[in-house]
Every structure is written in structure tokens, then in C-alpha cells.
Design a protein around this motif. Sequence first.
Motif, short mmCIF file in Angstrom:
data_model
loop_
_atom_site.label_atom_id
_atom_site.label_comp_id
_atom_site.label_asym_id
_atom_site.label_seq_id
_atom_site.Cartn_x
_atom_site.Cartn_y
_atom_site.Cartn_z
N ILE A 51 -5.44 0.01 15.46
CA ILE A 51 -6.79 0.57 15.36
C ILE A 51 -7.15 0.84 13.91
O ILE A 51 -8.27 0.59 13.48
CB ILE A 51 -6.89 1.85 16.21
N SER A 52 -6.20 1.36 13.13
CA SER A 52 -6.46 1.63 11.72
C SER A 52 -5.96 0.51 10.80
O SER A 52 -6.60 0.19 9.80
CB SER A 52 -5.83 2.96 11.30
N ARG A 58 -8.89 -5.99 7.20
CA ARG A 58 -10.25 -6.50 7.03
C ARG A 58 -10.80 -6.20 5.64
O ARG A 58 -11.50 -7.01 5.05
CB ARG A 58 -11.18 -5.90 8.09
N GLN A 59 -10.47 -5.00 5.14
CA GLN A 59 -11.01 -4.59 3.85
C GLN A 59 -10.08 -4.93 2.68
O GLN A 59 -10.24 -4.41 1.57
CB GLN A 59 -11.31 -3.09 3.88
N ASP A 60 -9.11 -5.80 2.92
CA ASP A 60 -8.21 -6.30 1.86
C ASP A 60 -7.42 -5.19 1.18
O ASP A 60 -7.16 -5.25 -0.03
CB ASP A 60 -9.00 -7.09 0.82
N LYS A 61 -7.03 -4.19 1.96
CA LYS A 61 -6.18 -3.12 1.45
C LYS A 61 -4.69 -3.42 1.70
O LYS A 61 -3.82 -2.68 1.26
CB LYS A 61 -6.53 -1.78 2.10
N VAL A 62 -4.43 -4.49 2.45
CA VAL A 62 -3.06 -4.94 2.75
C VAL A 62 -3.01 -6.43 2.45
O VAL A 62 -3.90 -7.18 2.86
CB VAL A 62 -2.70 -4.70 4.23
N HIS A 63 -1.97 -6.87 1.75
CA HIS A 63 -1.91 -8.27 1.32
C HIS A 63 -0.73 -9.03 1.90
O HIS A 63 -0.70 -10.27 1.84
CB HIS A 63 -1.86 -8.33 -0.21
N LEU A 315 -3.82 8.58 8.84
CA LEU A 315 -4.48 9.49 7.91
C LEU A 315 -4.44 8.94 6.49
O LEU A 315 -5.43 9.02 5.76
CB LEU A 315 -3.82 10.88 7.97
N VAL A 316 -3.30 8.38 6.10
CA VAL A 316 -3.23 7.74 4.78
C VAL A 316 -4.24 6.60 4.70
O VAL A 316 -4.98 6.46 3.71
CB VAL A 316 -1.80 7.21 4.50
N LEU A 321 -9.31 4.01 2.90
CA LEU A 321 -10.57 3.39 3.32
C LEU A 321 -11.77 4.27 3.01
O LEU A 321 -12.92 3.87 3.31
CB LEU A 321 -10.52 3.09 4.82
N ASP A 322 -11.51 5.45 2.47
CA ASP A 322 -12.58 6.40 2.12
C ASP A 322 -13.42 6.74 3.35
O ASP A 322 -14.64 6.81 3.28
CB ASP A 322 -13.47 5.84 1.00
N GLN A 323 -12.75 7.00 4.44
CA GLN A 323 -13.46 7.33 5.68
C GLN A 323 -13.77 8.83 5.73
O GLN A 323 -13.06 9.64 5.17
CB GLN A 323 -12.61 6.92 6.88
#
Length: 323
Positions: A51-52, A58-63, A315-316, A321-323
Motif C-alpha cells: 500500500i505504501s 511510482r514516485q521514484d523513491k526506490v530504485h 511512516l518513514v 513522500l511528504d504526505q
Amino acid sequence: MKITDFLKHNFRHFNAAALIDAAEGYKAHLDNNGKMMVTLAGAMSTAELGISLAEMIRQDKVHIITCTGANLEEDVFNLVAHDYYERVPHYRHLSAEEEKGLLDRHMNRVTDTCIPEMEAMRRIEKVILEEWQKADNAGESYFPHEFFYKILLSGKLEEYYQIDPKNSWLMEAAKKNLPIIVPGWEDSTLGNMFAGHCISGDIKNVHTVKSGIQYMMYLADWYTQEAIPESTVGFFQIGGGIAGDFPICVVPMLHQDLERDGIPLWGYFCQISDSTTSYGSYSGAVPNEKITWGKLGIDTPKYIIESDATIVAPLVFAIVLDQ
């Protein structure tokens, strides 16, 4: 109030503060043109971390992702059989007879969650066996995650979806053709099934599915290309075990075994774990121990959050993701 604002206001000390520091370090690493590996141990897919994690992808925070064979397949099990899962919140009090009753109903328990064998495991087996045999007959071989990418992108499972596919981290990874490392894939339900089909003769060549050694070779090439001085690779480890132990060793292998110069150490390190280091646990070792193995440097940003990853990781990710 945003999740990030709530956390930064309330999480001020101890493991709570470590969570904030690690998340801010993650963001700083990406802001400095870094890339991030996320490693998944335990039963993170059955815990529905997708879910997270899917949004992170999608937002390219994991490569790149390293995961166990169980986490690779269990994300897809959840995708196609979610409505058949059963929660057992009183799992601590089950008798042996009640556990046997779950087995008789083909409900395989992971802590408080039962995975339905027929709707999840056997449904996937039928579809992926076709891909195994197709590759086998053509004399081709692929990594375990590549077979999953094939069946997900083919749409063959679409009629069985029981969650929104945007919450499947493996689906998002497949869309981006994200590199995935799966050491010890043989230690998984589908790994066992593949061995069974090799024994029965349905699969003629055991090398149709590539091995962990080939994964390490693949990772060595990927790291050599990506971990240039201007863009080092970070390491965000969820849990311990082979998912973390295997990939972090690529750096000392490149240095010590291949004697390659100019290969940087990991540029960031964080581990979420509740393992106890005093028992000789590598999974619970403080990050500085990794300096002695040539994995991290003196100045590498290092964090350890001693807590439950099912609570901490989302949470991290929310802060990143600045949620």
C-alpha cells in the motif's frame, strides 16, 4: 494535519526520533542524486506493505529492491486472493488441534493472517508454470522476478484481482522494470513448486530459473554502473536475514574479490529491526560493525530503528513522500 507534520511534532525521542532522522536522511540522500535499495525480509507483502511501497516506486523513491522469495510471491497472492484471506487475531491462543484445522482447510498461517492455498498459491502456479515450460522448451532462462513480471504484464491474472492493483508493489515494479534481487528464491512456495516440477519432469532444465549466484553477478554490474561518485546507492533494510545480508555484500566483493578501484561504499544505511545483537545476531548488529566488513564507511549516514517494521516502514515512507 499531514502525517509528516504529526510525526515531526510527536516523534521526538528514542526510536521515534530515530525514525524521523532516518526518514530525513533518506530524503537528503535522494536530494543529492542518490539512489536507494529497499530490502524486504519477514512477511512484509502479507502485511500489505505494498500500500505504501507501491507509491514509493511510482514516485521514484526506490530504485532497486532485494526481497525474499516469499515477499516476491506473497504480494501477488494478495493481489489475486485477498478476499479469501482470513485474519486470526487470537493466534497466540490457538491449540494444536485448531492449527491442524487450518491445515485441513488449506489455510497457511502467517502470524495473524491465513493465506488460502487453492485461491492464491495454486492459482499462481498454473499461470507461472506455463511461462516456466515456455522458457524451458525454448532453452531460455530468466530470473524469478522476471517470470512474475511476465505474468503480471500479460494480463493473465487480471480477472482474479481482488485489490486495487495500485497497491501491489510488484505490479508497480513490473511497470517500471525495476531491478529486483531475490537471493535464496528456492526457499519459497513457488521455489518448492519449481523443484517439484523438475523432479516430475514437467521442467527439463533446472537452470530455466536463474540462481542466486547469477543474481549477485547481476547486482555487481548494476552497482558498478549506478554507484558513481555523484550518485551513490543507499541501503534501506527492513528486517534482517538473507534479504539484507546478501546484497550488502556486493561492495566488499567488488573491492576484495574483484579488486576493482573507484567503487564507492554504500552511501546511506538504515535498518528497521528488533533483533538482539547480544546473541551474535548479524541482523541486529549495529551499523558500525559493517565498517569492519568494508560495507559502510566512517562518514556513511547510519540509522537503526529498533521497532516493528509493519508500523515503522509506512511512516518513514510517508515522510519521504511528504504526505
